[in-house]
Enzyme design. Sequence first.
Site, mmCIF file in Angstrom:
data_model
loop_
_atom_site.group_PDB
_atom_site.id
_atom_site.type_symbol
_atom_site.label_atom_id
_atom_site.label_comp_id
_atom_site.label_asym_id
_atom_site.label_seq_id
_atom_site.Cartn_x
_atom_site.Cartn_y
_atom_site.Cartn_z
ATOM 1 N N GLU A 19 0.537 -1.036 0.118
ATOM 2 C CA GLU A 19 -0.512 -0.072 -0.147
ATOM 3 C C GLU A 19 0.761 1.637 -0.628
ATOM 4 O O GLU A 19 2.294 1.053 0.536
ATOM 5 C CB GLU A 19 -0.968 -0.483 1.002
ATOM 6 C CG GLU A 19 -2.426 -0.679 1.378
ATOM 7 C CD GLU A 19 -1.923 -1.796 1.507
ATOM 8 O OE1 GLU A 19 -0.807 -2.297 2.568
ATOM 9 O OE2 GLU A 19 -2.432 -3.377 1.451
ATOM 10 N N TYR B 54 7.629 2.550 -7.310
ATOM 11 C CA TYR B 54 7.325 1.343 -7.762
ATOM 12 C C TYR B 54 6.807 0.992 -8.845
ATOM 13 O O TYR B 54 7.331 0.036 -9.108
ATOM 14 C CB TYR B 54 6.212 1.521 -6.596
ATOM 15 C CG TYR B 54 5.887 1.055 -5.126
ATOM 16 C CD1 TYR B 54 7.116 0.515 -4.561
ATOM 17 C CD2 TYR B 54 5.359 1.826 -4.091
ATOM 18 C CE1 TYR B 54 7.816 0.184 -3.776
ATOM 19 C CE2 TYR B 54 6.240 1.913 -3.001
ATOM 20 C CZ TYR B 54 7.196 0.243 -2.917
ATOM 21 O OH TYR B 54 7.329 0.949 -1.098
HETATM 22 C C1 COA Z 1 10.056 6.187 -2.072
HETATM 23 C C2 COA Z 1 11.469 6.032 -1.277
HETATM 24 C C3 COA Z 1 11.636 4.883 -0.613
HETATM 25 C C4 COA Z 1 12.181 6.493 -2.980
HETATM 26 O O1 COA Z 1 13.755 5.805 -1.872
HETATM 27 P P1 COA Z 1 15.721 6.365 -2.624
HETATM 28 O O2 COA Z 1 16.107 5.620 -2.977
HETATM 29 O O3 COA Z 1 15.282 8.012 -2.327
HETATM 30 O O4 COA Z 1 15.070 5.981 -4.437
HETATM 31 P P2 COA Z 1 15.628 6.078 -5.294
HETATM 32 O O5 COA Z 1 17.215 6.831 -5.924
HETATM 33 O O6 COA Z 1 16.377 4.189 -6.096
HETATM 34 O O7 COA Z 1 15.013 6.298 -6.838
HETATM 35 C C5 COA Z 1 14.664 4.713 -7.293
HETATM 36 C C6 COA Z 1 12.805 5.998 -8.703
HETATM 37 O O8 COA Z 1 12.234 6.357 -7.515
HETATM 38 C C7 COA Z 1 11.007 7.382 -7.887
HETATM 39 N N1 COA Z 1 11.219 8.743 -7.061
HETATM 40 C C8 COA Z 1 11.959 8.981 -5.755
HETATM 41 N N2 COA Z 1 12.512 9.141 -4.842
HETATM 42 C C9 COA Z 1 11.867 10.506 -5.726
HETATM 43 C C10 COA Z 1 10.885 12.023 -5.255
HETATM 44 N N3 COA Z 1 11.559 12.744 -5.169
HETATM 45 N N4 COA Z 1 9.798 12.378 -6.358
HETATM 46 C C11 COA Z 1 10.022 11.256 -7.375
HETATM 47 N N5 COA Z 1 10.002 10.607 -7.436
HETATM 48 C C12 COA Z 1 11.347 10.645 -7.046
HETATM 49 C C13 COA Z 1 12.404 8.443 -9.197
HETATM 50 O O9 COA Z 1 11.120 7.062 -10.085
HETATM 51 C C14 COA Z 1 13.266 7.787 -9.544
HETATM 52 O O10 COA Z 1 13.589 7.525 -10.463
HETATM 53 P P3 COA Z 1 14.550 8.370 -10.755
HETATM 54 O O11 COA Z 1 15.875 9.006 -9.829
HETATM 55 O O12 COA Z 1 15.077 7.505 -12.959
HETATM 56 O O13 COA Z 1 13.994 9.308 -11.363
HETATM 57 C C15 COA Z 1 12.417 6.987 -0.749
HETATM 58 O O14 COA Z 1 12.351 8.575 -0.554
HETATM 59 C C16 COA Z 1 12.110 6.760 1.065
HETATM 60 O O15 COA Z 1 12.282 6.163 2.068
HETATM 61 N N6 COA Z 1 10.637 7.721 1.648
HETATM 62 C C17 COA Z 1 9.773 7.803 2.542
HETATM 63 C C18 COA Z 1 9.494 6.058 3.217
HETATM 64 C C19 COA Z 1 7.859 6.049 1.818
HETATM 65 O O16 COA Z 1 8.154 6.939 1.387
HETATM 66 N N7 COA Z 1 8.474 4.653 1.399
HETATM 67 C C20 COA Z 1 7.584 4.059 0.731
HETATM 68 C C21 COA Z 1 6.215 4.260 1.575
HETATM 69 S S1 COA Z 1 5.233 3.027 0.885
#
Ligand code: COA
Length: 153
Positions: free
Chosen positions: A110, A122
């Site tokens: 979710e 995702y």
């Molecule tokens: C969601 C989360 C896990 C992504 O981790 P991350 O290490 O920043 O992600 P990545 O660097 O591997 O990015 C992969 C893709 O995610 C998306 N993404 C990550 N951060 C983003 C942002 N701030 N805004 C938009 N897209 C984003 C993009 O599609 C990105 O691909 P791109 O870099 O080619 O554009 C991180 O932002 C996080 O921990 N957020 C808080 C917790 C959370 O929301 N977890 C998911 C709950 S369901």
Amino acid sequence: MSALPRSLPRFRPMRAIDLEGVAAIECHIYTHPWTIGNFRDSLDAGYSCWVLESDGALTGYGVLMMGIDEAHLLNLSIARARQREGLGGLLLDFYIGRARDMGARAMFLEVRPSNLAGRSLYRRAGVRELAMRRNYYPAVTGREDAILMGLDL
Ligand SMILES: CC(C)(COP(=O)(O)OP(=O)(O)OC[C@H]1O[C@@H](n2cnc3c(N)ncnc32)[C@H](O)[C@@H]1OP(=O)(O)O)[C@@H](O)C(=O)NCCC(=O)NCCS
């Protein structure tokens, strides 16, 4: 002078000793964080709890619950200072691999509609938005829906 190269990220099972560090990251990145107790319960329940270490520091973690032939990703998190480096994608790929190895035929999760980073992460991995769960999450004002997402494995 060029920056020192970062060491390769490493995955290892979460242990009780990690819980304070995990909870500290959790409080920093969520409006409604899991408590230490939620993580401890997940460990005790035998869920697949892993941490990602990068440059020797706890940088991310996840929690996956296995059913008979499907997996549910309950938590996937990267420390704020290390976001947008590809680590979230690595952690998600890791969990997709674990779910498949443990015999799951599908993985579900979710996500809040307002969580554009999570939804994008995702979608990029092929996880599809399947349905809306009404009033699923606590929110700053009232409740927020959840999008149910799923991936065939
Ligand atoms: C969601 C989360 C896990 C992504 O981790 P991350 O290490 O920043 O992600 P990545 O660097 O591997 O990015 C992969 C893709 O995610 C998306 N993404 C990550 N951060 C983003 C942002 N701030 N805004 C938009 N897209 C984003 C993009 O599609 C990105 O691909 P791109 O870099 O080619 O554009 C991180 O932002 C996080 O921990 N957020 C808080 C917790 C959370 O929301 N977890 C998911 C709950 S369901």
